[in-house]
Design a protein around this motif. Structure first.
Motif, PDB file in Angstrom:
ATOM      1  N   ALA A  67      27.781  39.792  38.701  1.00 18.98           N
ATOM      2  CA  ALA A  67      27.279  38.710  37.861  1.00 18.98           C
ATOM      3  C   ALA A  67      28.073  38.574  36.566  1.00 18.98           C
ATOM      4  O   ALA A  67      28.137  37.500  35.976  1.00 18.98           O
ATOM      5  CB  ALA A  67      25.803  38.937  37.545  1.00 18.98           C
ATOM      6  N   HIS A  68      28.711  39.647  36.120  1.00 15.16           N
ATOM      7  CA  HIS A  68      29.445  39.650  34.856  1.00 15.16           C
ATOM      8  C   HIS A  68      30.907  40.060  35.037  1.00 15.16           C
ATOM      9  O   HIS A  68      31.580  40.357  34.053  1.00 15.16           O
ATOM     10  CB  HIS A  68      28.777  40.606  33.864  1.00 15.16           C
ATOM     11  N   ALA A  69      31.385  40.090  36.264  1.00 11.39           N
ATOM     12  CA  ALA A  69      32.710  40.652  36.555  1.00 11.39           C
ATOM     13  C   ALA A  69      33.830  39.988  35.769  1.00 11.39           C
ATOM     14  O   ALA A  69      34.648  40.669  35.153  1.00 11.39           O
ATOM     15  CB  ALA A  69      32.992  40.581  38.051  1.00 11.39           C
ATOM     16  N   ALA A  70      33.916  38.670  35.776  1.00 10.80           N
ATOM     17  CA  ALA A  70      35.022  37.985  35.099  1.00 10.80           C
ATOM     18  C   ALA A  70      35.024  38.293  33.600  1.00 10.80           C
ATOM     19  O   ALA A  70      36.071  38.563  33.001  1.00 10.80           O
ATOM     20  CB  ALA A  70      34.947  36.486  35.337  1.00 10.80           C
ATOM     21  N   GLU A  71      33.862  38.281  32.998  1.00  6.34           N
ATOM     22  CA  GLU A  71      33.734  38.569  31.568  1.00  6.34           C
ATOM     23  C   GLU A  71      34.134  40.020  31.265  1.00  6.34           C
ATOM     24  O   GLU A  71      34.811  40.294  30.275  1.00  6.34           O
ATOM     25  CB  GLU A  71      32.292  38.325  31.128  1.00  6.34           C
ATOM     26  N   LEU A  72      33.725  40.943  32.112  1.00  3.64           N
ATOM     27  CA  LEU A  72      34.037  42.353  31.904  1.00  3.64           C
ATOM     28  C   LEU A  72      35.518  42.645  32.095  1.00  3.64           C
ATOM     29  O   LEU A  72      36.110  43.410  31.335  1.00  3.64           O
ATOM     30  CB  LEU A  72      33.189  43.223  32.826  1.00  3.64           C
ATOM     31  N   VAL A  73      36.135  42.029  33.092  1.00  6.86           N
ATOM     32  CA  VAL A  73      37.571  42.217  33.315  1.00  6.86           C
ATOM     33  C   VAL A  73      38.343  41.700  32.108  1.00  6.86           C
ATOM     34  O   VAL A  73      39.258  42.346  31.612  1.00  6.86           O
ATOM     35  CB  VAL A  73      38.024  41.512  34.615  1.00  6.86           C
ATOM     36  N   LYS A  74      37.972  40.532  31.605  1.00  6.70           N
ATOM     37  CA  LYS A  74      38.617  39.967  30.417  1.00  6.70           C
ATOM     38  C   LYS A  74      38.475  40.925  29.229  1.00  6.70           C
ATOM     39  O   LYS A  74      39.432  41.162  28.491  1.00  6.70           O
ATOM     40  CB  LYS A  74      38.024  38.608  30.077  1.00  6.70           C
ATOM     41  N   LEU A  75      37.301  41.492  29.060  1.00  7.98           N
ATOM     42  CA  LEU A  75      37.058  42.428  27.962  1.00  7.98           C
ATOM     43  C   LEU A  75      37.959  43.660  28.066  1.00  7.98           C
ATOM     44  O   LEU A  75      38.552  44.096  27.079  1.00  7.98           O
ATOM     45  CB  LEU A  75      35.585  42.850  27.931  1.00  7.98           C
ATOM     46  N   VAL A  76      38.091  44.211  29.251  1.00  7.01           N
ATOM     47  CA  VAL A  76      38.954  45.386  29.460  1.00  7.01           C
ATOM     48  C   VAL A  76      40.397  45.046  29.089  1.00  7.01           C
ATOM     49  O   VAL A  76      41.068  45.804  28.396  1.00  7.01           O
ATOM     50  CB  VAL A  76      38.869  45.895  30.920  1.00  7.01           C
ATOM     51  N   PHE A  77      40.884  43.885  29.520  1.00 14.68           N
ATOM     52  CA  PHE A  77      42.243  43.477  29.201  1.00 14.68           C
ATOM     53  C   PHE A  77      42.405  43.233  27.700  1.00 14.68           C
ATOM     54  O   PHE A  77      43.413  43.609  27.109  1.00 14.68           O
ATOM     55  CB  PHE A  77      42.645  42.237  30.000  1.00 14.68           C
ATOM     56  N   GLY A 112      43.733  45.012  43.065  1.00 12.76           N
ATOM     57  CA  GLY A 112      42.659  44.505  43.911  1.00 12.76           C
ATOM     58  C   GLY A 112      42.261  43.098  43.503  1.00 12.76           C
ATOM     59  O   GLY A 112      42.667  42.601  42.459  1.00 12.76           O
ATOM     60  N   PRO A 113      41.458  42.455  44.307  1.00 12.76           N
ATOM     61  CA  PRO A 113      41.080  41.071  44.037  1.00 12.76           C
ATOM     62  C   PRO A 113      40.316  40.884  42.726  1.00 12.76           C
ATOM     63  O   PRO A 113      40.420  39.835  42.103  1.00 12.76           O
ATOM     64  CB  PRO A 113      40.221  40.676  45.241  1.00 12.76           C
ATOM     65  N   LYS A 114      39.587  41.889  42.267  1.00 15.12           N
ATOM     66  CA  LYS A 114      38.810  41.708  41.036  1.00 15.12           C
ATOM     67  C   LYS A 114      39.694  41.692  39.791  1.00 15.12           C
ATOM     68  O   LYS A 114      39.301  41.199  38.751  1.00 15.12           O
ATOM     69  CB  LYS A 114      37.712  42.757  40.903  1.00 15.12           C
ATOM     70  N   TRP A 115      40.912  42.227  39.884  1.00 18.00           N
ATOM     71  CA  TRP A 115      41.823  42.263  38.736  1.00 18.00           C
ATOM     72  C   TRP A 115      42.969  41.271  38.859  1.00 18.00           C
ATOM     73  O   TRP A 115      43.664  40.997  37.893  1.00 18.00           O
ATOM     74  CB  TRP A 115      42.446  43.661  38.585  1.00 18.00           C
ATOM     75  N   ALA A 116      43.228  40.748  40.032  1.00 20.62           N
ATOM     76  CA  ALA A 116      44.453  40.002  40.324  1.00 20.62           C
ATOM     77  C   ALA A 116      44.715  38.834  39.380  1.00 20.62           C
ATOM     78  O   ALA A 116      45.806  38.719  38.821  1.00 20.62           O
ATOM     79  CB  ALA A 116      44.444  39.524  41.770  1.00 20.62           C
ATOM     80  N   GLN A 117      43.760  37.969  39.193  1.00 19.34           N
ATOM     81  CA  GLN A 117      43.992  36.782  38.383  1.00 19.34           C
ATOM     82  C   GLN A 117      44.297  37.154  36.930  1.00 19.34           C
ATOM     83  O   GLN A 117      45.264  36.668  36.344  1.00 19.34           O
ATOM     84  CB  GLN A 117      42.795  35.843  38.439  1.00 19.34           C
TER      85      GLN A 117
END
Length: 86
Positions: free
Chosen positions: A28-38, A55-60
């Motif tokens: 539910a929060h994956a895109a926001e969390l990935v952006k935060l990590v970056f 992996g697909p969750k980090w690719a974009q």
């Protein structure tokens, strides 16, 4: 939600895992969390790698950020080589 970091502390590397639950799924929060990590990684001068592939969750996010960083580094290297030649 819980963030678990482990890995290569001796060389400054980390594997980050977000753990969710039935009530708070990570998805539910994956895109926001990935952006935060970056964002945090870049803010503290970190870099990105793909020791085990992307992996697909980090690719974009990886493509947008890491490739931009690589292009900047290559452009700087090219400028330095041109300056050194003259």
């Amino acid at each position: 939600m819980e963030l678990v970091a482990f890995g290569h502390a001796g060389v400054g590397g980390a594997h980050l895992h977000l753990l969710g639950s039935k009530d708070q799924p990570v998805k539910a929060h994956a895109a926001e969390l990935v952006k935060l990590v970056f964002d945090v990684t870049l803010r503290f001068g970190g870099t990105f790698s793909a020791e085990h592939g992307i992996g697909p969750k980090w690719a974009q996010e990886f493509q947008q950020r890491a490739l931009a960083t690589l292009k900047q580094a290559l452009a700087a290297e090219k400028r330095n080589a041109i300056r050194a030649a003259f």
